[in-house]
Design a protein around this motif. Sequence first.
Motif, mmCIF file in Angstrom:
data_model
loop_
_atom_site.group_PDB
_atom_site.id
_atom_site.type_symbol
_atom_site.label_atom_id
_atom_site.label_comp_id
_atom_site.label_asym_id
_atom_site.label_seq_id
_atom_site.Cartn_x
_atom_site.Cartn_y
_atom_site.Cartn_z
ATOM 1 N N THR A 104 4.857 -7.092 -5.926
ATOM 2 C CA THR A 104 4.309 -7.296 -4.590
ATOM 3 C C THR A 104 2.870 -6.791 -4.587
ATOM 4 O O THR A 104 2.387 -6.323 -5.607
ATOM 5 N N THR A 105 2.202 -6.909 -3.477
ATOM 6 C CA THR A 105 0.818 -6.429 -3.359
ATOM 7 C C THR A 105 0.739 -5.319 -2.330
ATOM 8 O O THR A 105 1.607 -5.216 -1.456
ATOM 9 N N GLN A 106 -0.307 -4.534 -2.411
ATOM 10 C CA GLN A 106 -0.511 -3.491 -1.397
ATOM 11 C C GLN A 106 -0.684 -4.123 -0.016
ATOM 12 O O GLN A 106 -0.197 -3.594 0.987
ATOM 13 N N ALA A 107 -1.336 -5.263 0.044
ATOM 14 C CA ALA A 107 -1.526 -5.943 1.335
ATOM 15 C C ALA A 107 -0.179 -6.350 1.939
ATOM 16 O O ALA A 107 0.029 -6.182 3.156
ATOM 17 N N VAL A 122 2.705 -4.873 1.366
ATOM 18 C CA VAL A 122 3.368 -3.628 1.778
ATOM 19 C C VAL A 122 2.788 -3.146 3.101
ATOM 20 O O VAL A 122 3.530 -2.805 4.030
ATOM 21 N N ASP A 123 1.453 -3.135 3.218
ATOM 22 C CA ASP A 123 0.803 -2.679 4.448
ATOM 23 C C ASP A 123 1.167 -3.555 5.648
ATOM 24 O O ASP A 123 1.297 -3.059 6.760
ATOM 25 N N ALA A 124 1.374 -4.846 5.394
ATOM 26 C CA ALA A 124 1.695 -5.774 6.468
ATOM 27 C C ALA A 124 3.193 -5.798 6.791
ATOM 28 O O ALA A 124 3.615 -6.502 7.694
#
Length: 168
Positions: free
Chosen positions: A159-162, A164-166
């Motif tokens: 996955t991406t940090q973006a 996860v943040d979203a």
Amino acid sequence: QKPPTAVIEAAHRAHLANLPWEDTADFADADRGFIAALEPCVITAADGRVVWDNDAYAFLDGDAPTSVHPSLWRQSRLCAKQGLYEVVPGIYQVRGLDLSNITFVEGDTGIIVIDPLVSTETAAAALQLYRTHRGDRPVTAVIYTHSHVDHFGGVLGVTTQADVDAGR
């Protein structure tokens, strides 16, 4: 490396003579559900350094040297098996690409990833192996079964940090 003592060699020979080596159920169990291996099984980082090299364990295909307990050698051969495996319909594991195994659970809208390995690179390679043989399903959730690094360190390979943040 010093050669084993005569006592160690004798103990290992005794184990070879007394254990049921003809029983290969453990190998059949380990191979059950096998779909495909990563060939070669050498995973590198963007800078070219080797992150994981399961091919380095090819020496285990031979007989145990007299310096190694035969049961330990057999267990090592089982642990060195790598690839994508179907556990049951809808649940898949990639084994041998890291210290631990990564699990993919197929759902209606994508896949749940359980324990995304130690490193980004090995987790990404496992996800690619899965997608090559099961399709390009999106990752909809990640589950860490516990807090050892080999169960969460590779999360940014699936996955991406973006995302996860979203909250995706």
